[in-house]
Design a protein around this motif. Sequence first.
Motif, short mmCIF file in Angstrom:
data_model
loop_
_atom_site.label_atom_id
_atom_site.label_comp_id
_atom_site.label_asym_id
_atom_site.label_seq_id
_atom_site.Cartn_x
_atom_site.Cartn_y
_atom_site.Cartn_z
N LEU A 108 0.83 -1.21 0.00
CA LEU A 108 0.00 0.00 0.00
C LEU A 108 0.86 1.26 0.00
CD1 LEU A 108 -2.75 -0.99 2.61
CD2 LEU A 108 -3.00 -0.90 0.13
N ASN A 109 1.89 1.24 0.82
CA ASN A 109 2.78 2.40 0.92
C ASN A 109 3.49 2.65 -0.41
OD1 ASN A 109 4.12 4.55 2.14
ND2 ASN A 109 5.74 3.25 2.96
N GLU A 110 3.96 1.60 -1.03
CA GLU A 110 4.66 1.74 -2.30
C GLU A 110 3.70 2.21 -3.40
OE1 GLU A 110 6.38 -2.10 -2.88
OE2 GLU A 110 8.17 -1.64 -1.66
N MET A 115 2.58 10.50 -2.68
CA MET A 115 1.62 10.98 -1.70
C MET A 115 2.12 10.63 -0.31
SD MET A 115 -2.00 9.81 -3.52
CE MET A 115 -1.42 8.20 -4.11
N LYS A 116 1.69 11.38 0.69
CA LYS A 116 2.00 11.04 2.07
C LYS A 116 1.23 9.79 2.47
CE LYS A 116 4.65 14.59 3.04
NZ LYS A 116 6.09 14.44 3.40
N PHE A 117 1.80 9.02 3.41
CA PHE A 117 1.13 7.80 3.86
C PHE A 117 0.98 7.85 5.38
CE2 PHE A 117 0.59 3.46 5.21
CZ PHE A 117 -0.18 2.88 4.22
N THR A 118 -0.28 7.73 5.83
CA THR A 118 -0.59 7.65 7.26
C THR A 118 -1.05 6.24 7.58
OG1 THR A 118 -1.27 9.97 7.37
CG2 THR A 118 -2.05 8.52 9.13
N LEU A 139 9.51 1.38 7.16
CA LEU A 139 8.77 1.41 5.89
C LEU A 139 8.60 2.84 5.36
CD1 LEU A 139 5.86 -1.14 6.56
CD2 LEU A 139 8.02 -1.52 5.38
N ASN A 140 9.15 3.82 6.09
CA ASN A 140 9.06 5.24 5.71
C ASN A 140 7.62 5.76 5.71
OD1 ASN A 140 11.88 5.72 5.31
ND2 ASN A 140 11.74 4.57 3.39
#
Length: 240
Positions: A108-110, A115-118, A139-140
């Motif tokens: 999902l993060n990749e 975009m920012k990921f929360t 995972l940044n």
Amino acid sequence: MLVEVCANSLESAINAERAGADRIELCSELAVGGITPSYGLLRAVKEHISIPVHVLIRPRSGDFTYSEHEFDIMLKDITLCGELGVEGVVSGVLHTDFTLDVERTTTLNEASQGMKFTFHRAFDWVKDPKQTLKVLEDLNVDYLLTSGQRKSAIEGLPLLKDLKGLFPHITIMPGSGINDANVRSFLEEGFEAIHLSGTKFHRTLASPPQISMNSVSFLNDDKLGVSNFETIKALVDKVK
């Protein structure tokens, strides 16, 4: 302090911007913890407000474990967010034993690069919050939305303070039950961001309807309601 407002409608998003909020998290159905908003709502919000929009990527209510079909929907929704110029997404996946699903959360993060990921309040169910936070840092992930594993962020403040500053990259964003009466507690502790909905209800009908369309029996954290093959087949066999 960055103020993020959880907005459930175009009116909520407009009110948040007018009131001075820094960004919104757009979602639907706050009563079940939020689900992904419709395409129409997402487009309307992007057309009417100028502050950043982060979008909840959660295909249904209930737990935070997902089928292959549901996970594919989540990835498609993230792609759509990117195409519409959304600034961030809010999501996350757990295993059934309340541990972080690292593989799927990584995917999902990749998928949300640019975009920012929360990582959202699924974190409040994990067994080992500090170890999970370290993985999210690796995972940044940009932000962690959490109530400190309590019903409200003010109750969870001890854990929130322990988590804040553990790792340099990820920003701890307290959320749940934050209002103008208690926000100074978070400001004084040096939190860089807070999350609230600021919801107030206003009457839309002259009187309550004769029957309610709400079904309390459908509200489950540990059970998922699905149209059942046998139940439907038994009915179809009797009418066809």
